[in-house]
Write a protein that holds these residues in place. Structure first.
Motif, PDB file in Angstrom:
ATOM      1  N   PRO A  51       9.097   9.426 -40.074  1.00  0.00           N
ATOM      2  CA  PRO A  51       8.195   9.926 -39.022  1.00  0.00           C
ATOM      3  C   PRO A  51       8.242   9.134 -37.722  1.00  0.00           C
ATOM      4  O   PRO A  51       8.292   7.904 -37.728  1.00  0.00           O
ATOM      5  N   LEU A  52       8.263   9.921 -36.624  1.00  0.00           N
ATOM      6  CA  LEU A  52       8.360   9.432 -35.258  1.00  0.00           C
ATOM      7  C   LEU A  52       9.665   8.668 -35.024  1.00  0.00           C
ATOM      8  O   LEU A  52       9.778   7.804 -34.194  1.00  0.00           O
ATOM      9  N   ARG A  53      10.669   9.045 -35.781  1.00  0.00           N
ATOM     10  CA  ARG A  53      12.070   8.631 -35.651  1.00  0.00           C
ATOM     11  C   ARG A  53      12.277   7.136 -35.844  1.00  0.00           C
ATOM     12  O   ARG A  53      13.045   6.505 -35.118  1.00  0.00           O
ATOM     13  N   THR A  54      11.645   6.600 -36.840  1.00  0.00           N
ATOM     14  CA  THR A  54      11.932   5.214 -37.220  1.00  0.00           C
ATOM     15  C   THR A  54      13.065   5.192 -38.235  1.00  0.00           C
ATOM     16  O   THR A  54      13.272   6.146 -38.990  1.00  0.00           O
ATOM     17  N   ASP A  55      13.802   4.078 -38.262  1.00  0.00           N
ATOM     18  CA  ASP A  55      14.958   3.959 -39.156  1.00  0.00           C
ATOM     19  C   ASP A  55      14.553   3.793 -40.612  1.00  0.00           C
ATOM     20  O   ASP A  55      15.266   4.229 -41.518  1.00  0.00           O
ATOM     21  N   THR A  56      13.436   3.126 -40.848  1.00  0.00           N
ATOM     22  CA  THR A  56      12.980   2.866 -42.207  1.00  0.00           C
ATOM     23  C   THR A  56      11.504   3.212 -42.322  1.00  0.00           C
ATOM     24  O   THR A  56      10.795   3.337 -41.332  1.00  0.00           O
ATOM     25  N   GLY A  57      11.074   3.366 -43.560  1.00  0.00           N
ATOM     26  CA  GLY A  57       9.670   3.667 -43.790  1.00  0.00           C
ATOM     27  C   GLY A  57       9.411   3.921 -45.252  1.00  0.00           C
ATOM     28  O   GLY A  57      10.311   3.808 -46.093  1.00  0.00           O
ATOM     29  N   ASP A  58       8.178   4.258 -45.557  1.00  0.00           N
ATOM     30  CA  ASP A  58       7.815   4.575 -46.930  1.00  0.00           C
ATOM     31  C   ASP A  58       8.151   6.029 -47.230  1.00  0.00           C
ATOM     32  O   ASP A  58       7.866   6.920 -46.428  1.00  0.00           O
ATOM     33  N   GLY A  59       8.736   6.283 -48.390  1.00  0.00           N
ATOM     34  CA  GLY A  59       9.035   7.654 -48.784  1.00  0.00           C
ATOM     35  C   GLY A  59      10.446   7.825 -49.273  1.00  0.00           C
ATOM     36  O   GLY A  59      11.077   6.882 -49.749  1.00  0.00           O
ATOM     37  N   ASP A  60      10.955   9.039 -49.122  1.00  0.00           N
ATOM     38  CA  ASP A  60      12.249   9.417 -49.678  1.00  0.00           C
ATOM     39  C   ASP A  60      13.319   9.438 -48.597  1.00  0.00           C
ATOM     40  O   ASP A  60      13.071   9.869 -47.463  1.00  0.00           O
ATOM     41  N   ILE A  61      14.509   9.009 -48.968  1.00  0.00           N
ATOM     42  CA  ILE A  61      15.650   9.093 -48.059  1.00  0.00           C
ATOM     43  C   ILE A  61      16.288  10.470 -48.235  1.00  0.00           C
ATOM     44  O   ILE A  61      16.680  10.852 -49.338  1.00  0.00           O
ATOM     45  N   LEU A  62      16.387  11.218 -47.148  1.00  0.00           N
ATOM     46  CA  LEU A  62      16.875  12.597 -47.208  1.00  0.00           C
ATOM     47  C   LEU A  62      17.968  12.830 -46.176  1.00  0.00           C
ATOM     48  O   LEU A  62      17.966  12.223 -45.103  1.00  0.00           O
ATOM     49  N   PHE A  63      18.877  13.728 -46.476  1.00  0.00           N
ATOM     50  CA  PHE A  63      19.670  14.364 -45.432  1.00  0.00           C
ATOM     51  C   PHE A  63      18.780  15.431 -44.811  1.00  0.00           C
ATOM     52  O   PHE A  63      18.186  16.258 -45.515  1.00  0.00           O
ATOM     53  N   GLY A  64      18.691  15.435 -43.506  1.00  0.00           N
ATOM     54  CA  GLY A  64      17.876  16.443 -42.840  1.00  0.00           C
ATOM     55  C   GLY A  64      18.722  17.355 -41.978  1.00  0.00           C
ATOM     56  O   GLY A  64      19.952  17.266 -41.949  1.00  0.00           O
ATOM     57  N   LEU A  65      18.057  18.249 -41.283  1.00  0.00           N
ATOM     58  CA  LEU A  65      18.688  19.148 -40.326  1.00  0.00           C
ATOM     59  C   LEU A  65      18.079  18.886 -38.953  1.00  0.00           C
ATOM     60  O   LEU A  65      17.183  18.054 -38.801  1.00  0.00           O
ATOM     61  N   ASN A  66      18.536  19.611 -37.951  1.00  0.00           N
ATOM     62  CA  ASN A  66      17.898  19.553 -36.639  1.00  0.00           C
ATOM     63  C   ASN A  66      17.102  20.832 -36.438  1.00  0.00           C
ATOM     64  O   ASN A  66      17.640  21.866 -36.040  1.00  0.00           O
ATOM     65  N   LEU A  67      15.824  20.760 -36.755  1.00  0.00           N
ATOM     66  CA  LEU A  67      14.916  21.903 -36.605  1.00  0.00           C
ATOM     67  C   LEU A  67      13.804  21.556 -35.626  1.00  0.00           C
ATOM     68  O   LEU A  67      12.739  22.158 -35.648  1.00  0.00           O
ATOM     69  N   ARG A  68      14.055  20.590 -34.756  1.00  0.00           N
ATOM     70  CA  ARG A  68      13.005  20.081 -33.873  1.00  0.00           C
ATOM     71  C   ARG A  68      12.544  21.112 -32.850  1.00  0.00           C
ATOM     72  O   ARG A  68      13.336  21.913 -32.351  1.00  0.00           O
ATOM     73  N   MET A  69      11.265  21.043 -32.492  1.00  0.00           N
ATOM     74  CA  MET A  69      10.735  21.857 -31.406  1.00  0.00           C
ATOM     75  C   MET A  69      11.172  21.268 -30.073  1.00  0.00           C
ATOM     76  O   MET A  69      10.950  20.083 -29.813  1.00  0.00           O
ATOM     77  N   PRO A  70      11.775  22.067 -29.175  1.00  0.00           N
ATOM     78  CA  PRO A  70      12.131  21.579 -27.841  1.00  0.00           C
ATOM     79  C   PRO A  70      10.875  21.272 -27.013  1.00  0.00           C
ATOM     80  O   PRO A  70       9.807  21.851 -27.242  1.00  0.00           O
ATOM     81  N   GLU A  71      11.026  20.413 -26.035  1.00  0.00           N
ATOM     82  CA  GLU A  71       9.885  19.988 -25.231  1.00  0.00           C
ATOM     83  C   GLU A  71       9.294  21.131 -24.402  1.00  0.00           C
ATOM     84  O   GLU A  71       8.075  21.212 -24.217  1.00  0.00           O
ATOM     85  N   LEU A  72      10.123  22.042 -23.924  1.00  0.00           N
ATOM     86  CA  LEU A  72       9.591  23.181 -23.162  1.00  0.00           C
ATOM     87  C   LEU A  72       8.711  24.062 -24.049  1.00  0.00           C
ATOM     88  O   LEU A  72       7.664  24.553 -23.610  1.00  0.00           O
TER      89      LEU A  72
END
Length: 409
Positions: A218-239
């Motif tokens: 979350p919030l694009r940190t390299d490490t954190g608590d939880g599961d390591i996943l391969f993700g996709l790019n489904l981000r909402m654009p700023e506009l």
């Protein structure tokens, strides 16, 4: 004008878009301006406040919201997800792309899941129930939650068509394990394209965030608590986030308008034999975007729809399982309508038209009056806009009443 939120687009949305364009900050991540708070992040925070949930993830579409929700709860190959046979195709498609098997269940006269058939469709492979709040009205969440708890199942609320609606005083999308929303032009509010996911579970939030953004925490940190996943790019654009922020501020205003117009239309249509209103599980909580009448006989519904220049809900494109050729292809196993998936995977399930006779019958007898949702593909080809005047309301209601009287006698 596609959906009611479209009618409320104005200076607030324009000002937010201009703010984005002023600095050309087109993504939520302000790499060289750490003091800047992106509109996408502001939107997520506003959603958390309005819906009273601790976690929200903005994504680029309602379909992305659904598959992100499924990824969050760990749906995958070998799992089954129960989904109504009356829903937009994205609900079913998201299950297929997760690697799981969609199991179609009947609707009842609320045009949402029939809890009795849901329970009948549960097997040892069932992982979740997808509760679709169809046409702006909530499912029977009390019954579905009881079933889910008894069988240890997750509930994915598909709130694409009911953003802002509620059930027993709580917003839709907050009753299940996760909630998925759409912000496309035909929805209650819009950002053009977009969606979001809600959950009260920190672990599911981490999985959902990681899935929609290349596995980042979350919030694009390299490490954190939880599961390591391969993700996709489904981000909402700023506009999209800029427009979504302004629209979310207007959500209750939009709903007040749709509900007011719907009540005015309904008040001018008298009750009579041969036709009745759709069952509502929460009259105060539904969004008021459509007024549905269910006739005793399909032929009467067809005659009324034809006379009004619309159609019954049975013919509402890829909202009805019988109008989804992809499902037929899954059934016969002769082709694979889902890339990355082996053909014949679902051959034991019958998705062909006629496999849900109760759903077929109800939809053949249902006719909609649109209240701000102008979408002929959905079957909402007759009605009024959210900005309807008193004369507009009178004309639409009186024409509908006269047509029904002429058909039913």
């Amino acid at each position: 004008m596609p959906g009611p939120g479209y009618a409320f687009l104005g200076t607030e949305e324009a000002a937010n878009v201009e703010a984005v364009l002023k600095d050309w900050q087109l993504t939520r991540y302000s790499y060289d301006k750490p003091e800047t708070t992106s509109f996408v992040l502001r939107f997520e925070q506003a959603v958390q406040s309005l819906f009273d949930v601790p976690h929200a993830v903005a994504v680029n579409s309602g379909t992305s919201a659904l598959i992100t929700a499924l990824a969050a709860i760990g749906v995958g190959p070998g799992d089954e997800v129960i989904v109504p046979g009356y829903t937009f195709i994205a609900s079913i498609g998201s299950i297929v792309y997760s690697g799981a098997t969609p199991v179609l269940a009947e609707i009842d006269e609320s045009l949402t899941l029939d809890p009795r058939d849901v329970e009948a469709k549960i097997t040892p492979s069932t992982k979740a129930i997808m509760a679709v709040h169809m046409l702006g009205a909530p499912c029977d969440l009390a019954a579905l939650r009881e079933i889910a708890q008894r069988h240890d199942l997750a509930i994915v609320e598909d709130v694409a068509q009911a953003c802002g609606g509620s059930y027993r005083g709580r917003r839709l999308g907050t009753h299940g394990t996760v909630g998925a929303f759409s912000l496309n032009p035909f929805k209650v509010i819009t950002s053009g394209e977009g969606g979001f996911v809600l959950t009260s579970d920190a672990h599911l939030y981490q999985r959902g965030y990681s899935f929609q953004d290349q596995g980042w925490f979350p919030l694009r940190t390299d490490t954190g608590d939880g599961d390591i996943l391969f993700g996709l790019n489904l981000r909402m654009p700023e506009l999209s986030g800029a427009v979504a922020c302004a629209q979310l501020d207007k959500l209750d205003e939009v709903l007040a308008a749709t509900r007011s117009v719907k009540h005015a239309v309904a008040a001018r249509i008298p009750a009579r034999d041969g036709v009745r209103r759709r069952t509502l599980h929460d009259r105060e909580g539904e969004c008021g975007t459509l007024l549905i009448h269910i006739f005793d006989h399909p032929a009467d519904a067809t005659s009324v729809a034809d006379a009004l220049g619309t159609k019954t809900m049975l013919h509402s494109g890829r909202h009805y399982y019988g109008n989804m050729p992809q499902l037929a292809a899954l059934t016969d196993g002769t082709a694979s309508p889902a890339p990355f998936r082996a053909p014949g995977t679902e051959s034991k399930h019958d998705y062909r038209r006629g496999s849900l006779p109760q759903t077929d019958d109800i939809l053949a007898r249902a006719v909609a009056i649109s209240i701000g949702v102008s979408d002929s593909y959905l079957g909402a080809g007759y009605g009024v806009t959210v900005q309807a005047t008193e004369s507009d309301i009178e004309r639409a209601a009186d024409q509908f009443t006269a047509t029904v009287d002429a058909v039913l006698g």
